[in-house]
Design an enzyme around this catalytic site. Structure first.
Site, PDB file in Angstrom:
ATOM      1  N   ASP A   1     141.031  44.342 -17.261  1.00 19.69           N
ATOM      2  CA  ASP A   1     139.687  44.610 -17.794  1.00 19.69           C
ATOM      3  C   ASP A   1     138.607  44.136 -16.820  1.00 19.69           C
ATOM      4  O   ASP A   1     137.694  44.886 -16.459  1.00 19.69           O
ATOM      5  CB  ASP A   1     139.559  43.918 -19.147  1.00 19.69           C
ATOM      6  CG  ASP A   1     138.354  44.363 -19.960  1.00 19.69           C
ATOM      7  OD1 ASP A   1     137.765  45.418 -19.657  1.00 19.69           O
ATOM      8  OD2 ASP A   1     138.017  43.648 -20.921  1.00 19.69           O
TER       9      ASP A   1
ATOM     10  N   GLY B   1     141.891  39.763 -16.097  1.00 21.52           N
ATOM     11  CA  GLY B   1     142.968  40.705 -15.848  1.00 21.52           C
ATOM     12  C   GLY B   1     142.488  42.091 -15.452  1.00 21.52           C
ATOM     13  O   GLY B   1     141.520  42.252 -14.717  1.00 21.52           O
TER      14      GLY B   1
END
Length: 172
Positions: free
Chosen positions: A34, A32
């Site tokens: 991150d 995602g």
């Protein structure tokens, strides 16, 4: 006075002082938002995260807390990493989600950041329903005591954009 913007886009492309990373507690990148931040920002971010883990958080960054690194190759000067609640595992998801926003703004103030971009923290793999997360995020930021002048919520898709837009119009 704090200005709030809600846009659809890629948080790694935001030309702001700091972007907020919806990190995992290990601060080691992942999927995602991150993973995207670590890939685009480069190795320097991961190296700073490892140093923070070794020196300050050997057991991982606690949920609701925030720390900063440089932005590496990102347009943003800094990345503020915060760990959102895993919705089904948290006994107080709303409080923890609010803490992510408050602590991220506190770190932004320490850095001297005037513009900050947030993703929809915990609304991806951590399972926080967007219709619950959006009003908490917006209300918390609106009520925060901060020197930040611009908060931009950068939403990845149309569904998240609609949830945040609806929450913003419902609160006005």
């Amino acid at each position: 006075m704090l200005q709030i913007e809600i846009v659809q886009g890629d948080i790694t492309e935001q030309d702001v002082d700091a972007i907020v990373n919806a990190a995992n507690s290990s601060l080691s990148g992942g999927g995602g938002v991150d993973g995207a931040i670590h890939r685009r920002g480069g190795r320097a971010i991961l190296e700073e995260c490892r140093r923070i883990r070794a020196e300050r958080y050997p057991d991982g960054l606690p949920t609701g807390q925030a720390v900063a690194t440089g932005g590496g190759r990102l347009p943003a000067r800094w990345v503020i990493h915060t760990v959102g609640p895993i919705y089904v595992r948290s006994s107080a998801p709303a409080r923890e989600l609010a803490s992510c926003h408050i602590e991220s703004l506190r770190v932004a103030d320490e850095l001297g950041a005037r513009s900050v971009a947030f993703p929809a923290i915990s609304a991806g793999i951590y399972g926080y329903p967007l219709h619950e997360a959006a009003p908490i995020a917006l209300r918390t930021v609106r009520e925060a005591r901060t020197s930040v002048e611009l908060v931009r919520f950068v939403l990845f898709d149309e569904v998240a954009l609609r949830a945040f837009t609806l929450a913003e119009t419902s609160s006005s």
